[in-house]
Design a protein around this motif. Structure first.
Motif, mmCIF file in Angstrom:
data_model
loop_
_atom_site.group_PDB
_atom_site.id
_atom_site.type_symbol
_atom_site.label_atom_id
_atom_site.label_comp_id
_atom_site.label_asym_id
_atom_site.label_seq_id
_atom_site.Cartn_x
_atom_site.Cartn_y
_atom_site.Cartn_z
ATOM 1 N N TRP A 83 3.235 1.107 -3.657
ATOM 2 C CA TRP A 83 2.381 0.631 -4.734
ATOM 3 C C TRP A 83 3.014 0.878 -6.103
ATOM 4 C CZ3 TRP A 83 -2.426 -1.747 -4.340
ATOM 5 C CH2 TRP A 83 -3.211 -1.790 -5.495
ATOM 6 N N PRO B 280 -2.028 3.869 -2.232
ATOM 7 C CA PRO B 280 -3.163 4.098 -1.317
ATOM 8 C C PRO B 280 -2.817 4.816 -0.011
ATOM 9 C CG PRO B 280 -3.314 1.923 -2.299
ATOM 10 C CD PRO B 280 -1.980 2.468 -2.692
ATOM 11 N N ARG C 51 -6.686 10.922 -6.021
ATOM 12 C CA ARG C 51 -6.093 9.615 -6.336
ATOM 13 C C ARG C 51 -6.314 9.368 -7.827
ATOM 14 N NH1 ARG C 51 -6.817 3.702 -5.858
ATOM 15 N NH2 ARG C 51 -4.698 2.947 -5.527
ATOM 16 N N LEU D 254 0.811 -1.207 0.000
ATOM 17 C CA LEU D 254 0.000 0.000 0.000
ATOM 18 C C LEU D 254 0.851 1.266 0.000
ATOM 19 C CD1 LEU D 254 -2.835 -0.998 2.507
ATOM 20 C CD2 LEU D 254 -2.969 -0.865 0.013
ATOM 21 N N THR E 13 -1.254 7.628 -6.595
ATOM 22 C CA THR E 13 -1.988 6.374 -6.736
ATOM 23 C C THR E 13 -1.714 5.396 -5.600
ATOM 24 O OG1 THR E 13 -0.240 5.535 -8.181
ATOM 25 C CG2 THR E 13 -2.168 6.492 -9.253
#
Length: 256
Positions: free
Chosen positions: A102, A163, A185, A99, A161
């Motif tokens: 990423w 998270p 995002r 996360l 992007t």
């Protein structure tokens, strides 16, 4: 590494290298007794697998920063087995790392953070005496945007992007007027750059050639494209600004 016309993500390449190195390590365990009576050292075996996976990855196009990760992975797995670490912890750690990093797994873009010296230099490069729009492509934790928004009266935007970095930067942006600072995002490849006076990025060498072509096609006359540390092959910057921080950061600046 390309298979059937598709470039494999770095995470997949790293995993394949560990598998190949693991097969080599298993072969060494089986064949060692027939070669010598000396015992096979576990430390040597783990070192062999890590180094083999690391250098195999470099030969397949992985960035150099993958080397220490590949070397450390066999030792980490062996230590976790000896310490009887619960199985669920592997998934938890992997999920958190995924996360956060990423983009490193999918697009070869690690999480780089711009320091305060860089933010001050960017502030000096912003248009003076008029309104402007600034965007940070891959804004990470939002440090650049929040620092600039505190000191300048332009409009600031960020896209991310990954998270967890996105959530963190989005929460930081709540402290500001949304008309002045907004974080979304979204992929930088889907972002129209024509509406911005200054476009900033701190990515990696991998996306720079394609991103620069996108910037040339979309950015309006007089706008600035600024890359932290990473140059564009075949397109020398109009100006390179070397900063006075510990890593001697270089800002590559193009004016369209």
């Amino acid at each position: 590494m390309v298979i059937l016309g598709r470039k494999l993500p770095p995470l997949v390449i790293a995993g394949l290298c560990q598998v190949v190195a693991g097969i080599g390590s298993a072969s060494a365990v089986i064949g060692w007794p027939s070669l010598t009576a000396a015992p096979l050292s576990a430390l040597g075996l783990l070192s062999f697998q890590g180094l083999a996976a690391g250098f195999l990855g470099l030969s397949m196009g992985l960035a150099s920063w993958w080397l220490p990760l590949q070397i450390a992975l066999p030792f980490a797995l062996a230590s976790s087995l000896l310490l009887e670490v619960p199985a669920w912890s592997y998934l938890a750690v992997f999920t958190i790392l995924l996360l956060v990093f990423w983009n490193a797994a999918g697009e070869r873009v690690p999480l780089y953070l711009s320091n305060a010296t860089t933010c001050r230099a960017l502030g000096d490069l912003l248009p003076q005496g008029r309104s402007f729009a600034f965007i940070d492509l891959g804004c990470g934790l939002g440090g650049v945007l929040t620092r600039l928004a505190k000191n300048r009266k332009g409009r600031f935007f960020g896209i991310e992007t990954a998270p967890l970095p996105f959530v963190f930067s989005w929460l930081r942006a709540l402290l500001f007027d949304r008309k002045r600072l907004a974080i979304y995002r979204a992929s930088l490849w889907d972002q129209d750059l024509s509406q911005f006076d200054v476009v900033y990025c701190f990515l990696s060498p991998e996306p720079m050639p394609t991103l620069f072509e996108k910037a040339k096609a979309e950015m309006k006359p007089g706008s600035l494209f600024i890359s932290n540390s990473f140059r564009v092959p075949d397109y020398p910057a109009d100006k390179i600004l070397t900063l006075g921080d510990r890593r001697a950061t270089q800002l590559h600046i193009w004016r369209f």
